[in-house]
Design a protein around this motif. Structure first.
Motif, PDB file in Angstrom:
ATOM      1  N   PHE A  76       1.137  -1.563   0.094  1.00 35.93           N
ATOM      2  CA  PHE A  76       0.408  -0.001   0.002  1.00 35.93           C
ATOM      3  C   PHE A  76       1.236   1.408  -0.253  1.00 35.93           C
ATOM      4  O   PHE A  76       0.153   2.057  -0.325  1.00 35.93           O
ATOM      5  N   ALA A  77       1.708   1.174   0.551  1.00 35.13           N
ATOM      6  CA  ALA A  77       3.342   2.403   0.691  1.00 35.13           C
ATOM      7  C   ALA A  77       3.348   2.487  -0.494  1.00 35.13           C
ATOM      8  O   ALA A  77       3.822   4.229  -0.941  1.00 35.13           O
ATOM      9  N   LEU A  78       3.456   1.269  -1.684  1.00 38.01           N
ATOM     10  CA  LEU A  78       4.416   1.692  -2.128  1.00 38.01           C
ATOM     11  C   LEU A  78       3.292   2.454  -3.782  1.00 38.01           C
ATOM     12  O   LEU A  78       3.747   3.231  -4.650  1.00 38.01           O
ATOM     13  N   ALA A  79       1.928   2.024  -3.747  1.00 32.25           N
ATOM     14  CA  ALA A  79       1.286   2.222  -3.928  1.00 32.25           C
ATOM     15  C   ALA A  79       1.027   3.570  -4.224  1.00 32.25           C
ATOM     16  O   ALA A  79      -0.053   4.698  -5.166  1.00 32.25           O
ATOM     17  N   GLN A  80       0.677   4.245  -2.880  1.00 26.64           N
ATOM     18  CA  GLN A  80       0.269   5.499  -2.619  1.00 26.64           C
ATOM     19  C   GLN A  80       1.318   6.355  -2.986  1.00 26.64           C
ATOM     20  O   GLN A  80       1.217   7.608  -3.223  1.00 26.64           O
ATOM     21  N   SER A  81       3.040   6.377  -2.711  1.00 20.91           N
ATOM     22  CA  SER A  81       3.388   7.008  -3.581  1.00 20.91           C
ATOM     23  C   SER A  81       3.668   6.697  -4.738  1.00 20.91           C
ATOM     24  O   SER A  81       4.614   7.895  -5.079  1.00 20.91           O
ATOM     25  N   HIS A  82       3.593   5.400  -5.296  1.00 16.02           N
ATOM     26  CA  HIS A  82       2.965   6.148  -6.842  1.00 16.02           C
ATOM     27  C   HIS A  82       1.908   6.594  -6.840  1.00 16.02           C
ATOM     28  O   HIS A  82       2.723   7.511  -8.540  1.00 16.02           O
ATOM     29  N   LEU A  83       0.891   6.924  -7.231  1.00 16.14           N
ATOM     30  CA  LEU A  83      -0.232   7.989  -6.370  1.00 16.14           C
ATOM     31  C   LEU A  83       0.264   9.351  -6.380  1.00 16.14           C
ATOM     32  O   LEU A  83       0.103   9.949  -7.049  1.00 16.14           O
ATOM     33  N   ILE A  84       1.503   9.588  -5.579  1.00  8.96           N
ATOM     34  CA  ILE A  84       1.189  10.785  -4.885  1.00  8.96           C
ATOM     35  C   ILE A  84       2.367  11.503  -5.810  1.00  8.96           C
ATOM     36  O   ILE A  84       1.795  12.690  -6.281  1.00  8.96           O
ATOM     37  N   SER A  85       3.563  10.361  -6.887  1.00 11.46           N
ATOM     38  CA  SER A  85       4.321  10.924  -7.580  1.00 11.46           C
ATOM     39  C   SER A  85       4.044  11.829  -8.732  1.00 11.46           C
ATOM     40  O   SER A  85       3.759  12.415  -9.670  1.00 11.46           O
ATOM     41  N   ALA A  86       3.045  10.649  -9.257  1.00 13.17           N
ATOM     42  CA  ALA A  86       1.901  10.823 -10.506  1.00 13.17           C
ATOM     43  C   ALA A  86       1.303  12.675 -10.122  1.00 13.17           C
ATOM     44  O   ALA A  86       1.516  13.162 -11.102  1.00 13.17           O
ATOM     45  N   LEU A  87       0.115  12.459  -9.150  1.00 13.59           N
ATOM     46  CA  LEU A  87      -0.114  13.729  -8.489  1.00 13.59           C
ATOM     47  C   LEU A  87       0.593  14.904  -8.748  1.00 13.59           C
ATOM     48  O   LEU A  87       0.190  16.104  -9.700  1.00 13.59           O
ATOM     49  N   ASP A  88       1.931  14.857  -8.103  1.00 14.86           N
ATOM     50  CA  ASP A  88       3.299  16.234  -8.506  1.00 14.86           C
ATOM     51  C   ASP A  88       3.513  16.001  -9.460  1.00 14.86           C
ATOM     52  O   ASP A  88       3.297  17.644  -9.967  1.00 14.86           O
ATOM     53  N   ASP A  89       3.775  15.161 -10.450  1.00 15.67           N
ATOM     54  CA  ASP A  89       4.041  15.964 -11.609  1.00 15.67           C
ATOM     55  C   ASP A  89       2.997  16.244 -12.601  1.00 15.67           C
ATOM     56  O   ASP A  89       2.981  17.059 -13.236  1.00 15.67           O
ATOM     57  N   ALA A  90       1.208  16.674 -12.596  1.00 15.67           N
ATOM     58  CA  ALA A  90       0.819  16.216 -12.657  1.00 15.67           C
ATOM     59  C   ALA A  90       0.931  18.036 -12.773  1.00 15.67           C
ATOM     60  O   ALA A  90       0.145  18.925 -13.084  1.00 15.67           O
ATOM     61  N   LYS A  91       1.173  18.007 -11.508  1.00 12.86           N
ATOM     62  CA  LYS A  91       0.453  19.663 -10.507  1.00 12.86           C
ATOM     63  C   LYS A  91       1.948  20.415 -11.650  1.00 12.86           C
ATOM     64  O   LYS A  91       1.651  21.458 -12.140  1.00 12.86           O
ATOM     65  N   ASN A  92       2.611  19.815 -11.332  1.00 10.20           N
ATOM     66  CA  ASN A  92       4.042  20.124 -11.926  1.00 10.20           C
ATOM     67  C   ASN A  92       3.933  21.069 -13.819  1.00 10.20           C
ATOM     68  O   ASN A  92       4.316  21.996 -14.083  1.00 10.20           O
ATOM     69  N   ALA A  93       3.167  20.222 -13.760  1.00 13.06           N
ATOM     70  CA  ALA A  93       3.332  20.055 -15.992  1.00 13.06           C
ATOM     71  C   ALA A  93       1.772  21.282 -15.983  1.00 13.06           C
ATOM     72  O   ALA A  93       1.244  20.860 -16.762  1.00 13.06           O
ATOM     73  N   LYS A  94       1.024  21.979 -14.738  1.00  7.35           N
ATOM     74  CA  LYS A  94      -0.088  22.160 -15.113  1.00  7.35           C
ATOM     75  C   LYS A  94      -1.385  21.873 -15.301  1.00  7.35           C
ATOM     76  O   LYS A  94      -2.623  21.934 -15.971  1.00  7.35           O
ATOM     77  N   LEU A  95      -1.031  20.466 -14.568  1.00  7.04           N
ATOM     78  CA  LEU A  95      -2.936  19.190 -15.418  1.00  7.04           C
ATOM     79  C   LEU A  95      -3.174  19.042 -14.117  1.00  7.04           C
ATOM     80  O   LEU A  95      -3.191  19.417 -12.800  1.00  7.04           O
ATOM     81  N   ASN A  96      -4.958  19.725 -13.902  1.00  9.58           N
ATOM     82  CA  ASN A  96      -5.748  19.365 -12.949  1.00  9.58           C
ATOM     83  C   ASN A  96      -5.769  17.626 -13.222  1.00  9.58           C
ATOM     84  O   ASN A  96      -6.978  17.111 -14.281  1.00  9.58           O
TER      85      ASN A  96
END
Length: 565
Positions: free
Chosen positions: A88-108
């Protein structure tokens, strides 16, 4: 599982439960040890005898076994919770990383996973021209993270339900049940040995959580990267780790070679050649060559992916002897067509750059043959110790015999890990590589659809049908100025037969002369029963992959399944 649930999941709750079971297991274990010492051992040491004593001893022994079984079952609960926390920790970290990259790319990213962005160039939130491509990539990562969490949830539910059933039914107090549960735990933690059936390896790998898979990749990259039955993506990740480690190690060894020893040393009757100088030069040449091979692979792996440079996967790697490497252009697990190219004499890690170029060209030829309607993966297989000289090495069949099991395991692994509809698989050998292919097919059988023998000195068989596939799917080629057909047979009766056939053909008595080479019948003769593919005039022993050549075009058509009827 949705984005909000995974993002807000408190993994510490699982860890807390795991720690509680650790405490319980420890306390229970102490009680079991105390009971054993205070009750069971004292009873055994007593002088009590008779029928009642026998019954008591038997019951105490049974109870001791049940207590030890329960102690182990509690530890399995703790282990399951620990694995779940990691997953669960690994899955959560992958999700958070994807959401952070989306934010940096100005994606909502909306809670339901929909991704939007600002298309107005004058806006401060403009996501750029590549927003759609970035959004697709982010969406795929989010989906993958959610799937990881679903898999983790399913696995922990299955394991805990099983252990709970054992507890409620009392079967968890049975030594046989505990042994089965322990075997399942061991299977999750032990890497299958090399040579294990690839289907069994794939089943083992699929039974691991992503966190467990990643731990094996990081802790044992050399074993995971070279294990047939492990999916291509995982092998690639493991072998890239090994490649970088080898690069550093080889460079370190090269840098510490020390100064060049003198060419001559004093001998009894004057100066003589210095053996230390010869060994120093040999060692330097080998290290430099292997560094060249490692750098060539590294360069290809890190080349920006585009239409001319498909993605590359490192499916095998080591520096033993002359070194070995297996490099795939495109992912064989998802490709419609998969070809494995086995080079011949001189093949080794240091010379793999040219072999990878050939794989690139075969992918391009297959793409052209199929009008890009199908995907193709071409694999360079330098997974064996190839002969390094024409004489005497290439005159021996021991190199081919020794490679048979490895080549069979690799091809079986391709079948085991392929996703979806089975791919159209081609095995292609060049020069001594055709001997290696022929021996593997003759002695082990290869799960392939097509065989291509290019410039063969003999494939160890008398007829195409002896290769174990439909002879109409066996293809051969030899260039008009390629003198591979001058490789003389070792058997005296084949020498006599060759002479008789040659003389007969000169006088018109024999229309289609038979001919044997050093490793068997010439695959080009009609009696072999293969289909001859065209070559461009002026084709020599290393010219079959030249751009625009008739042989390269034919190989592309075979790999794409366009010459298989």
């Amino acid at each position: 599982m949705d984005i909000t649930s995974l993002y807000n999941a408190n993994i510490n709750n699982i860890t807390t439960a795991k720690n509680a079971f650790d405490t319980l297991a420890k306390a229970f274990g102490q009680h079991v040890d105390a009971w054993q010492h205070e009750v069971a051992d004292r009873l055994s040491a007593s002088q009590w005898t008779g029928p009642s004593s026998a019954k008591a001893h038997g019951r105490i022994a049974d109870l001791g076994g049940q207590l030890r079984a329960a102690r182990q079952e509690i530890s399995f609960v703790s282990k399951a919770l620990a694995n779940a926390a990691e997953q669960f920790a690994l899955a959560q970290s992958h999700l958070i990383s994807a959401l952070d990259d989306a934010k940096n790319a100005k994606l909502n990213v909306a809670p339901d996973g929909r991704i939007t962005w600002d298309n107005e160039p004058s806006s401060p939130n403009f996501a750029g021209a590549g927003a759609e491509t970035a959004a697709v990539a982010i969406s795929n990562r989010i989906t993958a993270a959610l799937n990881e969490a679903v898999h983790a949830d399913q696995e922990i539910s299955t394991r805990l339900s099983h252990l709970a059933a054992n507890a409620s039914s009392g079967t968890g107090l049975n030594a046989a049940t505990v042994a089965q549960d322990q075997a399942a735990e061991t299977a999750r933690e032990n890497i299958p040995v090399a040579g294990t059936d690839p289907n069994s390896v794939k089943q083992w790998w699929n039974g691991l959580s992503e966190a467990q898979q990643q731990k094996f990749i990081e802790a044992h990259p050399d074993r995971i990267g070279n294990l047939d039955g492990i999916p291509a993506v995982a092998r690639d990740r493991a072998n890239r780790i090994t490649l970088q480690q080898a690069k550093q190690d080889l460079q370190l060894q090269f840098d510490h070679l020390g100064p060049e020893p003198p060419a001559k040393v004093a001998g009894v009757s004057g100066a003589v050649s210095n053996p230390a100088r010869d060994e120093w030069e040999r060692r330097k040449a080998l290290l430099q060559e292997q560094l060249n091979g490692v750098n060539a692979i590294d360069e290809r792996l890190t080349t920006k992916v585009d239409e001319r440079n498909p993605p590359t996967y490192l499916l095998g790697f080591d520096t033993r002897g002359n070194g070995h490497a297996i490099v795939a252009v495109n992912n064989p697990d998802t490709a419609d067509n998969v070809s494995t190219y086995v080079p011949g004499t001189g093949a080794r890690l240091g010379g793999i750059k040219g072999d990878i170029v050939r794989s690139d060209r075969m992918v391009a030829a297959a793409n052209e043959a199929s009008n890009r309607s199908k995907t193709t993966s071409s694999i360079t297989w330098v997974g064996y110790d190839a002969p390094q000289s024409i004489v005497p090495d290439a005159t021996k069949d021991t190199y081919a015999k020794d490679a048979a099991s490895s080549l069979h395991g690799f091809e079986a692994g391709l079948r085991a890990t392929h996703q979806g509809t089975p791919s159209n698989n081609t095995i292609l050998g060049h020069s001594y590589g055709t001997t290696t292919v022929g021996y593997a097919m003759r002695d082990k059988g290869l799960p392939v659809d097509n065989v291509v023998l290019i410039a063969s000195p003999g494939a160890g068989v008398e007829h195409a049908r002896d290769l174990g596939v439909d002879p109409s799917h066996v293809f051969v080629a030899k260039g008009d100025i390629d003198r591979i057909d001058m490789a003389p047979p070792l058997r005296a009766d084949n020498l006599v037969s060759n002479g008789a056939n040659n003389i007969g053909s000169w006088y018109g008595v024999v229309q289609n002369p038979d001919h044997h080479l050093i490793h068997g019948r010439d695959p080009m003769v009609p009696d072999f029963g293969a289909r001859v593919i065209p070559t461009t005039p002026g084709t020599g022993h290393s010219d079959y992959w030249n751009d625009g050549s008739a042989s390269l075009q034919a190989m592309g058509e075979i790999i794409a399944g366009k010459r298989n009827s």
